[in-house]
Design an enzyme around this catalytic site. Structure first.
Site, PDB file in Angstrom:
ATOM      1  CE  LYS A  78      39.535  96.452 -37.461  1.00 30.96           C
ATOM      2  NZ  LYS A  78      39.768  97.794 -36.935  1.00 30.96           N
ATOM      3  CG  ASP A 135      39.422  97.891 -33.622  1.00 30.49           C
ATOM      4  OD1 ASP A 135      39.809  96.722 -33.737  1.00 30.49           O
ATOM      5  OD2 ASP A 135      38.872  98.527 -34.552  1.00 30.49           O
ATOM      6  CE1 TYR A 192      38.196 101.549 -39.648  1.00 31.79           C
ATOM      7  CE2 TYR A 192      39.149 101.500 -37.457  1.00 31.79           C
ATOM      8  CZ  TYR A 192      38.349 100.922 -38.417  1.00 31.79           C
ATOM      9  OH  TYR A 192      37.712  99.740 -38.165  1.00 31.79           O
ATOM     10  CG  HIS A 230      39.401  96.527 -42.505  1.00 37.56           C
ATOM     11  ND1 HIS A 230      39.871  97.786 -42.207  1.00 37.56           N
ATOM     12  CD2 HIS A 230      38.150  96.485 -42.018  1.00 37.56           C
ATOM     13  CE1 HIS A 230      38.940  98.466 -41.566  1.00 37.56           C
ATOM     14  NE2 HIS A 230      37.882  97.702 -41.452  1.00 37.56           N
TER      15      HIS A 230
END
Length: 326
Positions: free
Chosen positions: A79, A46, A51, A112
């Site tokens: 996302k 994932d 990130y 997201h």
């Protein structure tokens, strides 16, 4: 080892029930973590643009495809970030994600958050010049606008399935009723303190699979970690398991796919070694959430703050903006 179980999405695709999360992983740790995870059997990874580590994930994937695993044996999620909600930004960000991951397609692409920030400003969470410490919001673009652009991606061959993350019943209903296309997945914070039975039931009725993020809780705002709760530790001791294995088993028993994050080789391995919860132990964990429900990831509780009501959580009572669904 993992029970190796997969769950079937509304598209017919199979999603491995245990995956590796990469949120809150520090730079230079993720490449090793992803490579190790795949070598020990993980097939579900994932990711997300925000990130800030997809290039590392990409380098890890390069090392294991096709020597360890074929691309089609992996399930890779990413996302769309809040700064790319405007329809003309959606495919652009997907292209950037694919470039970072060094892939031709994603198995799943999620919106997201049901929150938009203006495009073209500095950083992932651009600060409101009028309110230091708070993020500037884009209140013009709607969830339906963004969802229509996500639907269009299905014709490009670059995504196999689309879904959402952190969406409520109302948000999902809004996009599905406007377009006739239901998300395949809703990825949400889910653990014994956050049962969300209504949302879980709604998703089940509409064949929306739930992926649980932060299955061990998180202490972004300095709260006690779920793995430290005596009730969790007592069950772990009884099963000769780790507290994390118990919390992962909780999500599995509820039918979720679960994506615990770790960068430590031993933990990556132990999180993948599944245990099974008895109904009695499961009920003890459910009781924790009935007595003292807690959502860890509320964007008004740690900086930079978002002035928008996403979950109707107590901690969002003072927000002044509502989500624009249509």
């Amino acid at each position: 080892m993992s029970f190796g179980k997969t769950l079937t999405l509304s598209t017919g695709a199979k999603i491995p029930q245990i995956g590796l999360g990469t949120w809150l992983s520090k730079p230079n740790e993720v490449e090793r973590a992803v490579e190790h995870a795949i070598r020990v059997g993980y097939r579900h990874i994932d990711c997300a643009m925000v990130y800030g580590n997809q290039d590392e994930v990409g380098r890890a994937l390069k090392k294991v495809i096709p020597s360890v695993v074929k691309r089609e044996e992996l399930f890779i999620t990413s996302k769309l970030w809040n700064t790319s909600h405007r329809p003309d930004q959606v495919e652009k960000e997907l292209n950037e994600t694919l470039k970072q991951l060094q892939l031709d397609y994603l198995d799943l692409y999620l919106v997201h958050w049901p929150v938009a920030f203006p495009p073209g400003l500095e950083g992932f969470e651009p600060e409101d010049p009028k309110r230091p410490g708070w993020v500037i919001l884009d209140t013009e673009v709607s969830l339906v606008d963004t969802w229509k652009a996500m639907i269009a991606l299905l014709n490009t061959g670059k995504v196999k399935a689309i879904g959402v993350s952190n969406f409520s019943i109302e948000h999902i209903k809004g996009i599905a009723e406007a377009t006739g296309v239901w998300p395949a997945v809703n990825q949400i914070e889910a653990h014994p303190l956050l049962l969300q039975d209504d949302l879980v039931q709604f998703c089940k009725e509409h064949n929306i699979h739930i992926t649980a993020y932060s299955p061990l809780g998180n202490n972004m705002a300095g709260h006690q970690k779920l793995t430290d709760y005596p009730e969790v530790q007592a069950i772990a001791k009884k099963l000769n398991a780790t507290p994390a294995q118990v919390l992962i088993a909780f999500g599995v028993k509820r039918g979720y796919s679960v994506i615990p994050k770790s960068v430590t080789p031993e933990r990556i391995e132990s999180n993948f070694q599944q245990v099974e919860l008895s109904d009695e132990d499961y009920e003890k964990l459910v009781e924790l959430g009935r007595k003292n429900p807690k959502r860890f990831n509320v964007k008004t509780t740690y900086p930079p703050f978002w002035d928008i009501n996403i979950f109707n959580d107590e901690a969002e009572k003072t927000t002044t903006n509502q989500i624009k669904i249509a």
